[in-house]
Write an enzyme that holds these catalytic residues in place. Structure first.
Site, PDB file in Angstrom:
ATOM      1  N   SER A  47       0.882  -1.179   0.000  1.00  0.00           N
ATOM      2  CA  SER A  47       0.000   0.000   0.000  1.00  0.00           C
ATOM      3  C   SER A  47       0.916   1.223   0.000  1.00  0.00           C
ATOM      4  O   SER A  47       1.167   1.838   1.014  1.00  0.00           O
ATOM      5  CB  SER A  47      -0.905   0.000   1.229  1.00  0.00           C
ATOM      6  OG  SER A  47      -0.170   0.152   2.410  1.00  0.00           O
ATOM      7  N   HIS A 160      -3.156  -6.121   2.903  1.00  0.00           N
ATOM      8  CA  HIS A 160      -2.201  -7.095   3.439  1.00  0.00           C
ATOM      9  C   HIS A 160      -2.815  -8.460   3.728  1.00  0.00           C
ATOM     10  O   HIS A 160      -2.173  -9.328   4.300  1.00  0.00           O
ATOM     11  CB  HIS A 160      -1.549  -6.545   4.721  1.00  0.00           C
ATOM     12  CG  HIS A 160      -0.700  -5.345   4.469  1.00  0.00           C
ATOM     13  ND1 HIS A 160      -0.201  -4.555   5.460  1.00  0.00           N
ATOM     14  CD2 HIS A 160      -0.254  -4.797   3.299  1.00  0.00           C
ATOM     15  CE1 HIS A 160       0.507  -3.567   4.933  1.00  0.00           C
ATOM     16  NE2 HIS A 160       0.489  -3.693   3.630  1.00  0.00           N
ATOM     17  N   GLU A 169      -4.186  -2.414   9.483  1.00  0.00           N
ATOM     18  CA  GLU A 169      -3.375  -2.894  10.611  1.00  0.00           C
ATOM     19  C   GLU A 169      -4.044  -2.587  11.950  1.00  0.00           C
ATOM     20  O   GLU A 169      -4.319  -1.427  12.261  1.00  0.00           O
ATOM     21  CB  GLU A 169      -1.990  -2.223  10.580  1.00  0.00           C
ATOM     22  CG  GLU A 169      -1.241  -2.537   9.303  1.00  0.00           C
ATOM     23  CD  GLU A 169      -0.003  -1.676   9.102  1.00  0.00           C
ATOM     24  OE1 GLU A 169       0.515  -1.116  10.086  1.00  0.00           O
ATOM     25  OE2 GLU A 169       0.424  -1.560   7.945  1.00  0.00           O
ATOM     26  N   GLU A 210       2.035  -9.277   7.304  1.00  0.00           N
ATOM     27  CA  GLU A 210       2.889  -8.743   8.375  1.00  0.00           C
ATOM     28  C   GLU A 210       2.856  -9.608   9.627  1.00  0.00           C
ATOM     29  O   GLU A 210       3.256  -9.177  10.713  1.00  0.00           O
ATOM     30  CB  GLU A 210       2.483  -7.295   8.686  1.00  0.00           C
ATOM     31  CG  GLU A 210       2.691  -6.404   7.466  1.00  0.00           C
ATOM     32  CD  GLU A 210       2.609  -4.917   7.749  1.00  0.00           C
ATOM     33  OE1 GLU A 210       2.120  -4.534   8.825  1.00  0.00           O
ATOM     34  OE2 GLU A 210       3.054  -4.145   6.889  1.00  0.00           O
ATOM     35  N   ASP A 247      -3.648   1.337  11.674  1.00  0.00           N
ATOM     36  CA  ASP A 247      -3.322   1.939  10.382  1.00  0.00           C
ATOM     37  C   ASP A 247      -4.450   1.617   9.412  1.00  0.00           C
ATOM     38  O   ASP A 247      -4.445   0.557   8.783  1.00  0.00           O
ATOM     39  CB  ASP A 247      -1.985   1.409   9.832  1.00  0.00           C
ATOM     40  CG  ASP A 247      -1.622   2.079   8.501  1.00  0.00           C
ATOM     41  OD1 ASP A 247      -2.386   2.962   8.055  1.00  0.00           O
ATOM     42  OD2 ASP A 247      -0.583   1.714   7.910  1.00  0.00           O
ATOM     43  N   GLU A 291      -2.630   5.968  12.149  1.00  0.00           N
ATOM     44  CA  GLU A 291      -1.753   6.250  11.000  1.00  0.00           C
ATOM     45  C   GLU A 291      -2.619   6.325   9.747  1.00  0.00           C
ATOM     46  O   GLU A 291      -3.474   5.457   9.538  1.00  0.00           O
ATOM     47  CB  GLU A 291      -0.750   5.100  10.911  1.00  0.00           C
ATOM     48  CG  GLU A 291       0.181   5.148   9.730  1.00  0.00           C
ATOM     49  CD  GLU A 291       1.042   3.887   9.672  1.00  0.00           C
ATOM     50  OE1 GLU A 291       1.295   3.266  10.731  1.00  0.00           O
ATOM     51  OE2 GLU A 291       1.446   3.513   8.561  1.00  0.00           O
ATOM     52  N   ASP A 318       1.718   8.704   6.815  1.00  0.00           N
ATOM     53  CA  ASP A 318       2.552   7.718   6.112  1.00  0.00           C
ATOM     54  C   ASP A 318       2.506   8.036   4.616  1.00  0.00           C
ATOM     55  O   ASP A 318       3.366   8.752   4.101  1.00  0.00           O
ATOM     56  CB  ASP A 318       2.041   6.307   6.434  1.00  0.00           C
ATOM     57  CG  ASP A 318       2.691   5.227   5.589  1.00  0.00           C
ATOM     58  OD1 ASP A 318       3.713   5.501   4.942  1.00  0.00           O
ATOM     59  OD2 ASP A 318       2.184   4.083   5.559  1.00  0.00           O
ATOM     60  N   LYS A 343      10.038   5.480   6.846  1.00  0.00           N
ATOM     61  CA  LYS A 343      10.344   4.264   6.079  1.00  0.00           C
ATOM     62  C   LYS A 343      11.465   4.637   5.112  1.00  0.00           C
ATOM     63  O   LYS A 343      11.216   5.362   4.129  1.00  0.00           O
ATOM     64  CB  LYS A 343       9.137   3.855   5.242  1.00  0.00           C
ATOM     65  CG  LYS A 343       7.967   3.241   5.975  1.00  0.00           C
ATOM     66  CD  LYS A 343       6.793   3.133   4.997  1.00  0.00           C
ATOM     67  CE  LYS A 343       5.649   2.327   5.552  1.00  0.00           C
ATOM     68  NZ  LYS A 343       4.412   2.513   4.737  1.00  0.00           N
ATOM     69  N   HIS A 371       8.742  -0.909   9.220  1.00  0.00           N
ATOM     70  CA  HIS A 371       9.101  -1.902   8.195  1.00  0.00           C
ATOM     71  C   HIS A 371       8.227  -1.686   6.956  1.00  0.00           C
ATOM     72  O   HIS A 371       7.450  -0.736   6.916  1.00  0.00           O
ATOM     73  CB  HIS A 371       8.846  -3.298   8.766  1.00  0.00           C
ATOM     74  CG  HIS A 371       7.381  -3.543   9.065  1.00  0.00           C
ATOM     75  ND1 HIS A 371       6.829  -4.779   9.248  1.00  0.00           N
ATOM     76  CD2 HIS A 371       6.334  -2.661   9.200  1.00  0.00           C
ATOM     77  CE1 HIS A 371       5.525  -4.663   9.483  1.00  0.00           C
ATOM     78  NE2 HIS A 371       5.201  -3.398   9.467  1.00  0.00           N
ATOM     79  N   LYS A 394       6.928   0.040  14.328  1.00  0.00           N
ATOM     80  CA  LYS A 394       6.119  -1.121  13.982  1.00  0.00           C
ATOM     81  C   LYS A 394       6.916  -2.011  13.050  1.00  0.00           C
ATOM     82  O   LYS A 394       7.582  -1.529  12.121  1.00  0.00           O
ATOM     83  CB  LYS A 394       4.804  -0.702  13.341  1.00  0.00           C
ATOM     84  CG  LYS A 394       4.925   0.065  12.041  1.00  0.00           C
ATOM     85  CD  LYS A 394       3.578   0.135  11.363  1.00  0.00           C
ATOM     86  CE  LYS A 394       3.632   0.802  10.016  1.00  0.00           C
ATOM     87  NZ  LYS A 394       2.380   0.738   9.283  1.00  0.00           N
TER      88      LYS A 394
END
Ligand SMILES: O=C(O)[C@@H](CO)OP(=O)(O)O
Ligand SMILES: [Mg+2]
Length: 434
Positions: A47, A160, A169, A210, A247, A291, A318, A343, A371, A394
């Site tokens: 994403s 994910h 998330e 994840e 997230d 997030e 993000d 990131k 990550h 995270k």
């Protein structure tokens, strides 16, 4: 001719290796004249923000459905290596700038951010090794001592996983711990309690990208309720010992006129309705961090969101900010968000990553290290977390080796620091207005 000093690069090469999704990615290996060496593997997102630096992929459908990285590898071997061999590895700023100049684009699309970052991280490692310092110490200096609160992504949805959750998330935040080791234990105990709870309820215990579970549920709220139950089943108090972070990755939900929850009820919500939704969730659940609660193009929505919620919760940009100092400056100027996700592969060099952190620090913004959903055994970000003292990060959750590798590296660092180590705890989460 006098021999070149020991810190100079004697060889640099790259190869195509695999990430945790089984997709190809870039590894770079740097060796110095004294035999010191460093290697690094770049991660890859699913994403992704539209303003991220470009990850160069081959368009050859005959290899990995067009996802090969042989061009990026060749760019290192044929273009970057000749420019860098013979240079001092510990002049990171100069070498990162040199690679950016060689690329010549704002987005690193010529050489590929995956090529440039692999070399940039490998250089840092080789230089640290040359200077006989652990990576976190070399990058962070003599005062690097703060271990981050790990935010474990225990239920995966959105891009994910292939379940019916819109929120990407659902993370647990074990902040009431005296050490990183204790926080990880609390997190993993809760992860296992959640597995039992899901299995006992006849729900799926398969995992997403994840490492969190990816069950089919009746609603996004049910995921939160299950996690709160798991926290209690593991013997902890929700909100006191372990809180939550989300997230929603709302850029993925953006649709004409608002945000569509296409995985669950298909409802369309305006930005104002999204803000109301998050407000209601904050009233109901012990959430410390949101997030990307709104999309990357929705700066007006973010302004309202920040005015209304930044005093209550950490609001992390993000996709909105892409670890990019220019975008972060825009957020600072417009009073948007109170924290930035970090990131390294969104921006493409170690130097620019550290510049973004420095800018955030100067303006009281939080830095939340991350990550990517496609990651590897590389543990660079574990050392980076301690180096920048960001206090929270995270890196997935506890049953996929590429996620556990970061936890294990942080456990090693905490052990090595001994009585010098501190654990960040709850205070690291921002709750003041931007
Ligand atoms: O959205 C995110 O924050 C990340 C990492 O968790 O996902 P991806 O790497 O797929 O962009
Ligand atoms: Mg995100």
């Amino acid at each position: 001719m006098p021999a070149q000093p020991a810190c100079h690069i004697s060889s640099l090469f790259a190869l195509e290796v695999l990430d945790s999704r089984g997709n190809p990615t870039v590894e770079a290996c740097v060796t110095l004249n004294d035999g010191s060496s460093g290697r690094a593997i770049v991660p890859s997102g699913a994403s992704t923000g539209c303003r991220e630096a470009v990850e160069l992929r081959d368009d050859d459908p005959a290899r990995y459905q067009g996802r090969g990285v042989l061009k990026a590898v060749a760019n290192i071997n044929d273009l970057i290596a000749p420019a860098l061999i013979g240079q001092r590895a510990d002049e990171q700023r100069r070498l990162d700038r040199l690679m950016c100049e060689l690329d010549g684009t704002d987005s690193k699309s010529q050489l590929g951010a995956n090529a440039i970052l692999a070399v940039s991280m490998a250089l840092t490692r080789a230089a640290a090794s040359h200077h006989h310092q652990p990576l976190y110490r070399y990058l962070g200096g003599s005062n690097a001592h703060l271990l981050p609160v790990p935010c474990l992504n225990v239920i995966n949805g959105g891009r994910h996983a292939s379940n019916n959750l819109d929120i990407q998330e659902f993370k647990i935040v074990p902040h009431q711990a005296s050490s990183f080791a204790e926080a990880i234990r609390m997190g993993e105990e809760t992860f296992h309690a959640l597995k039992t709870l899901l299995a006992d309820s006849g729900l799926g215990t398969g995992i997403g990208d994840e490492g969190g579970f990816a069950p089919m549920l009746t609603s996004n709220e049910q995921a939160v309720e299950l996690i709160l139950q798991a926290i209690e089943a593991a013997g902890y108090r929700p909100g006191e010992d372990i809180s939550l972070a989300l997230d929603p990755a709302a850029s993925e939900m953006a649709d004409t006129g608002g945000y569509r929850f296409s995985h669950s009820d298909n409802a369309l919500r305006s930005a104002d309705e999204m803000i109301e939704l998050w407000q209601a969730w904050l009233d109901r659940y012990p959430i410390l961090l949101l997030e990307d609660p709104l999309g990357e193009e929705d700066w007006a929505g973010w302004e309202t969101l920040t005015r209304q919620l930044a005093g209550r919760v950490e609001l992390v940009g993000d996709d909105l900010l892409c670890t990019n100092p220019e975008l972060l400056q825009r957020a600072i100027d417009r009073g948007v968000a109170n924290s930035v996700l970090i990131k390294p592969n969104q921006i493409g060099t170690v130097t620019e990553t550290l510049d973004c952190v420095a800018l955030a620090n100067r303006h009281g913004y939080g830095c939340y290290l991350s990550h990517r959903s496609g990651d590897s055994e590389d543990t660079f970000i574990a050392d980076l977390a301690v180096a920048i003292g960001c206090g929270h990060m995270k890196t997935g959750s506890g049953c996929r080796s590429e996620r556990v590798a970061k936890f294990n590296q942080l456990l090693r660092i905490e052990h090595e620091l001994g009585s010098q180590a501190s654990f960040a705890g709850r205070g690291t989460f921002r709750t003041r207005s931007a």
